[in-house]
Design a protein around this motif. Structure first.
Motif, PDB file in Angstrom:
ATOM      1  N   VAL A 221     -14.708  27.489   6.435  1.00 62.71           N
ATOM      2  CA  VAL A 221     -13.402  26.970   6.022  1.00 62.71           C
ATOM      3  C   VAL A 221     -13.072  25.747   6.858  1.00 62.71           C
ATOM      4  O   VAL A 221     -13.108  25.806   8.093  1.00 62.71           O
TER       5      VAL A 221
ATOM      6  N   THR B 270     -15.464  26.018  -2.911  1.00 61.12           N
ATOM      7  CA  THR B 270     -14.226  26.439  -3.547  1.00 61.12           C
ATOM      8  C   THR B 270     -13.083  26.232  -2.557  1.00 61.12           C
ATOM      9  O   THR B 270     -13.111  25.295  -1.764  1.00 61.12           O
ATOM     10  N   SER B 271     -12.058  27.052  -2.603  1.00 59.61           N
ATOM     11  CA  SER B 271     -10.935  26.939  -1.661  1.00 59.61           C
ATOM     12  C   SER B 271     -10.429  28.332  -1.330  1.00 59.61           C
ATOM     13  O   SER B 271     -10.707  29.306  -2.049  1.00 59.61           O
TER      14      SER B 271
ATOM     15  N   TRP C 212      -8.615  23.647   4.201  1.00 59.58           N
ATOM     16  CA  TRP C 212      -8.675  24.932   3.510  1.00 59.58           C
ATOM     17  C   TRP C 212      -9.718  24.964   2.405  1.00 59.58           C
ATOM     18  O   TRP C 212      -9.770  25.921   1.630  1.00 59.58           O
ATOM     19  N   THR C 213     -10.583  23.945   2.351  1.00 64.82           N
ATOM     20  CA  THR C 213     -11.775  24.074   1.512  1.00 64.82           C
ATOM     21  C   THR C 213     -12.622  25.221   2.051  1.00 64.82           C
ATOM     22  O   THR C 213     -12.766  25.385   3.264  1.00 64.82           O
TER      23      THR C 213
ATOM     24  N   ASP D  86      -7.416  29.330  -1.615  1.00 67.53           N
ATOM     25  CA  ASP D  86      -6.521  29.750  -2.692  1.00 67.53           C
ATOM     26  C   ASP D  86      -7.299  30.359  -3.851  1.00 67.53           C
ATOM     27  O   ASP D  86      -6.902  31.397  -4.404  1.00 67.53           O
TER      28      ASP D  86
ATOM     29  N   GLY E 171     -14.200  17.999   1.616  1.00 68.10           N
ATOM     30  CA  GLY E 171     -13.010  18.551   0.991  1.00 68.10           C
ATOM     31  C   GLY E 171     -11.819  18.543   1.921  1.00 68.10           C
ATOM     32  O   GLY E 171     -11.946  18.330   3.125  1.00 68.10           O
TER      33      GLY E 171
END
Length: 294
Positions: free
Chosen positions: A169, A64-65, A225-226, A67, A222
């Motif tokens: 991350v 995911t991320s 910030w992945t 965010d 990714g």
């Protein structure tokens, strides 16, 4: 010396639990009892976070991320991580294949270390573990692009607890040449544990390829910030060796407070304890290793 002794003891304990059925059965039975006792106290979560837990239970990894995780303090976390990564990038290569900032440097960026204790994240971890949480901190590192397959760049499965929770991350864009987190599914892992009679240690690429076609190895690539959320006991995984450029990452790690093995934790200085505990409430403090509370 303490670290070596603890690791040797942990390896012996894993061997006993893994290879002596009565001991393994007792450990599993006690774990199930703890899960049942704590189940009425598990936090309620919104659907988007419940979906992360569901994915972990089914597959072992959720990519995911930051965010999308939407954890309080993420903007401050990103500022602190960017500063630490920039300083790390300017350092000479002193280790065999990776470099880390010191604990003092990480703790000096409270937005980084204490992000791992935000309540939304603790709820997510507790829901997956099924038990009260132990937080093991933030591990920031630069994996040098040496292409060497050593250490955690080899296939393995973490063994510290019955369930584990990590958030990795990416601090730079990570592609296939940049050393992504690589893993095989939970289904493949369960079969591999049986076929290899795996208890602990590393598995070679050749042995993995003989069991799981390389086309089914998954890579968590990714942009910066992945966030890779993983139960690192549930899946065979590795840090894929970076070939083209260094990989910068931070890992937030968690177990229950009754892990199968004891993680080595060096004594904390008074200043480190002050930085680690500043502003925390009772729930957050209870998640810390004892070294920060003495």
């Amino acid at each position: 010396m303490l670290d070596v002794a603890v690791r040797a003891g942990n390896r012996a304990k894993r061997e006993v639990i893994g290879r002596v059925p009565p001991v393994r059965d007792l450990s599993d039975r006690l774990h199930r009892q703890r899960l049942r006792r704590h189940e009425p106290h598990l936090p309620q979560m919104p659907p988007e976070r419940a979906a992360v837990v569901s994915t972990l239970r089914d597959d072992g990894v959720c990519v995911t991320s930051l965010d999308r995780l939407a954890v309080t303090g993420t903007a401050r976390l990103q500022v602190g991580l960017a500063a630490l990564a920039e300083r790390l990038a300017g350092r000479p290569r002193t280790g065999p294949d990776s470099s880390r900032p010191s604990l003092d440097e990480v703790l000096a960026e409270p937005g980084v270390w204490q992000w791992g204790l935000q309540h939304e994240l603790l709820d997510l971890v507790e829901a997956h573990l099924g038990l009260p949480v132990r937080y093991h901190g933030a591990d920031l590192r630069r994996e040098d692009a040496t292409a060497r397959t050593i250490g955690v760049r080899q296939w393995h499965r973490d063994q510290e607890d019955h369930r584990m929770f990590k958030v990795l991350v990416w601090l730079n864009d990570v592609d296939l040449d940049g050393g992504p987190f690589e893993y095989v599914s939970r289904r493949h892992t369960d079969r591999l544990v049986r076929s290899l009679r795996y208890v602990t240690g590393f598995v070679s690429d050749e042995a993995m390829r003989a069991q799981v076609p390389e086309s089914q190895w998954r890579q968590a690539t990714g942009p910066r910030w992945t966030a890779v959320v993983a139960d690192t006991r549930a899946v065979f995984h590795r840090a894929m060796p970076p070939r083209r450029e260094d990989r910068y990452s931070v890992t937030f790690s968690y177990t229950s407070r009754t892990p199968m093995t004891t993680l080595p934790v060096p004594p904390a200085t008074p200043r480190q304890r002050e930085l680690a505990t500043s502003g925390l409430d009772d729930r957050q403090r209870a998640c810390l290793p004892r070294t920060f509370l003495r």
